[in-house]
Design a protein around this motif. Structure first.
Motif, PDB file in Angstrom:
ATOM      1  N   SER A 394       0.620  -1.084  -0.022  1.00 15.20           N
ATOM      2  CA  SER A 394       0.095   0.014   0.040  1.00 15.20           C
ATOM      3  C   SER A 394       0.955   1.629   0.011  1.00 15.20           C
ATOM      4  CB  SER A 394      -0.816  -0.045   0.913  1.00 15.20           C
ATOM      5  OG  SER A 394      -0.423  -0.273   2.048  1.00 15.20           O
ATOM      6  N   GLN A 396       1.107   3.825   1.593  1.00  9.57           N
ATOM      7  CA  GLN A 396       1.520   4.167   2.871  1.00  9.57           C
ATOM      8  C   GLN A 396       3.079   5.369   3.744  1.00  9.57           C
ATOM      9  OE1 GLN A 396       3.767   0.184   5.208  1.00  9.57           O
ATOM     10  NE2 GLN A 396       1.891  -0.087   3.146  1.00  9.57           N
ATOM     11  N   ARG A 438       5.857   3.860  -1.301  1.00  8.71           N
ATOM     12  CA  ARG A 438       5.153   2.494  -1.860  1.00  8.71           C
ATOM     13  C   ARG A 438       6.708   1.735  -2.309  1.00  8.71           C
ATOM     14  NH1 ARG A 438      -0.102   1.822  -4.239  1.00  8.71           N
ATOM     15  NH2 ARG A 438      -0.309   4.047  -5.016  1.00  8.71           N
ATOM     16  N   ARG A 465      -2.809   3.977   5.367  1.00  6.57           N
ATOM     17  CA  ARG A 465      -2.469   3.351   4.095  1.00  6.57           C
ATOM     18  C   ARG A 465      -3.477   4.893   3.503  1.00  6.57           C
ATOM     19  NH1 ARG A 465      -3.568  -1.840   6.192  1.00  6.57           N
ATOM     20  NH2 ARG A 465      -2.105  -2.934   5.948  1.00  6.57           N
ATOM     21  N   ASP A 468      -4.273   1.253  -1.296  1.00  2.00           N
ATOM     22  CA  ASP A 468      -4.612  -0.160  -1.285  1.00  2.00           C
ATOM     23  C   ASP A 468      -5.546  -0.507  -2.709  1.00  2.00           C
ATOM     24  OD1 ASP A 468      -3.294  -2.214  -0.211  1.00  2.00           O
ATOM     25  OD2 ASP A 468      -4.577  -2.230   0.697  1.00  2.00           O
TER      26      ASP A 468
END
Length: 478
Positions: A394, A396, A438, A465, A468
């Motif tokens: 994801s 993040q 990512r 996140r 995703d």
């Protein structure tokens, strides 16, 4: 058409340390090269069978699709149970889902963690059961016992199984797990079979049985199905409605109360692999009763199982008798074979001391691949991360840690804030604390990197996140 219903939400604590809550026995190659789940799906695929339906939980949903893809099987519906409610609500949910799509169909309910070596013989038993199931009977499959087993429930027949040619026989009653003397008597009588927990019935018949014998389950399970939310290729049953369903097995809820029961005797070999003693039996001990798996050696041993689940860990037994030894990278089990059913006590003891090994598997499986911790310190952690071809973590960020990635196999596509770059083998990239990042694998081979984390808190829940592809939401696994 028969729709197989594969149940795969159990934890299999009696096969610790290889089977754990985060990665239970159905997903592990315990006997042979394929996993128990894969073998179950293969056994119930082919002429006469629709695509298998799977009931599992959120953590296992991507493992299910990945393992089915590995053996070339395209699943049908995958229903996500919000919480474990035993087999009765699960079977009813499957029946209600099928009622709207194949109301005249049959459903074959089977646990996904059993060993059935002769798939053709099992399919012959299913074929023998089909006319009775279409006529409205609830058919179960009884296993020919070869020992006085106290770990299984039994089925008492009201007819003679004869030479165990597949045939439908009346079922007198279900018998709970017996003591040894009772089991010996039942074995000698020839009128009792092991209860395998495998059933064939029509969608209409099983729904009618629930309406008659377990009406309290109808409303909450129907609500869970009707209010279920599609999530990628899955259907998440509604958690609020699902929580209203009782935690009860299908045996207690329906089978022990119904009067339209039948059984097909089966003698083609079966095991639920309910303990390491069963794994030892099914693995084919040599003349000395020895089974070794992986990097394991037995010297002057007898009637023992030695397994190493790590290529870098050698297990050597000397002078052992009736001993089970299973070595994982983070835990080792050594037990007397006669105490195989007590291995679950080890899980309880570890949980009481808050040991991670009680439930967490060394490899943490995610939809994009897996990772494992190699070294953990007070303010640092080193991981190996394996990313499948075409997969991506994801987008993040972290509040408490920075990361340094070193690619050791393949090529990574790395995003750090506004910068996107390809990082090849022997190259590295630094992810500052708070950076939005990512990792992707754009190639056709697995990508492996070493991640070094440093910071004040290194827990998996330190993650935010933003995007995703697996729609996991927030939290450690989402």
């Amino acid at each position: 058409m028969i729709t197989p219903i594969l149940l795969c939400g159990g934890s299999g604590t009696r096969l610790w340390p290889l089977s754990r809550k985060s990665y239970p026995k159905q997903f592990v190659p315990l006997v042979g090269e394929t996993t128990l789940f894969q073998a179950s799906a293969q056994r119930l695929t082919g002429e006469g069978f629709a695509a298998p339906m799977v009931l599992t939980n959120s953590d296992f949903r991507f493992i299910v699709t990945e393992q089915m893809a590995e053996v070339g099987i395209d699943p049908g519906a995958i229903l996500i149970e919000p919480s474990g409610r035993n087999t009765a609500p699960a079977v009813l949910a499957a029946a209600l889902w099928l009622q709207a799509r194949d109301p005249d169909g049959l459903m074959l309910v089977a646990p996904s963690d059993h060993v059935v070596p002769d798939a053709a013989a099992f399919r012959a038993a299913v074929a023998a059961a089909e006319p009775a199931a279409r006529a409205g009977q609830l058919v179960t499959f009884g296993i020919k016992p070869d020992r006085a087993e106290t770990g299984y429930g039994y089925l008492e027949l009201d007819g003679d199984p004869g030479d165990f040619t597949p045939q439908v026989i009346g079922l007198e009653r279900f018998v709970e797990k017996p003591d040894l003397a009772t089991a010996e008597g039942m074995l000698a009588s020839g009128q009792f079979l092991w209860n395998a927990g495998i059933f064939l019935f029509s969608v209409k018949a099983i729904i009618a049985a629930f309406e008659t014998h377990a009406p309290d389950l109808m409303a909450p399970v129907q609500g869970a199905v009707d209010k279920g939310q599609p999530d990628l290729g899955f259907l998440r049953l509604d958690p609020e409605a699902w929580d209203g369903a009782s935690d009860i097995s299908i045996d207690y809820a329906v089978m022990e109360r119904a009067d339209n029961l039948a059984v097909v005797p089966y003698a083609g070999g079966w095991s639920d692999l309910g303990g390491w003693d069963a794994v030892w039996r099914e693995s084919g001990p040599d003349g000395d009763g020895i089974v070794t798996q992986g990097r394991a050696s037995a010297i002057d041993c007898a009637d023992s199982l030695l397994r190493s689940e790590d290529d870098g860990l050698e297990v050597v037994g000397i002078g052992l008798k009736n001993i089970i030894t299973v070595a994982m990278p983070d835990a080792v089990l050594v037990a007397d074979a006669s105490r195989a059913q007590d291995v679950k006590q080890a899980v309880s003891a570890l949980k009481a001391k808050s040991a991670r090994q009680a439930e967490a598997f060394p490899k943490d499986h995610r939809p994009w691949g897996w990772f494992e911790s190699l070294v953990v310190g007070e303010r640092f952690q080193v991981k190996r991360i394996h990313v499948h071809p075409g997969a991506a973590l994801s987008l993040q960020s972290h509040h408490h840690r920075s990361e340094h990635w070193i690619v050791v196999e393949g090529t990574a596509k790395v995003t750090v804030d506004d910068k996107v770059q390809l990082v090849s083998e022997n190259q590295s990239v630094y992810i500052p604390l708070g950076a939005v990042h990512r990792m992707e694998n754009p190639g056709k081979v697995p990508m492996v990197l070493i991640e070094v984390q440093t910071g004040s808190y290194l827990g998996e829940d330190d993650i935010i996140r933003y995007e995703d592809m697996y729609a996991r939401g927030q939290g450690a696994k989402g």
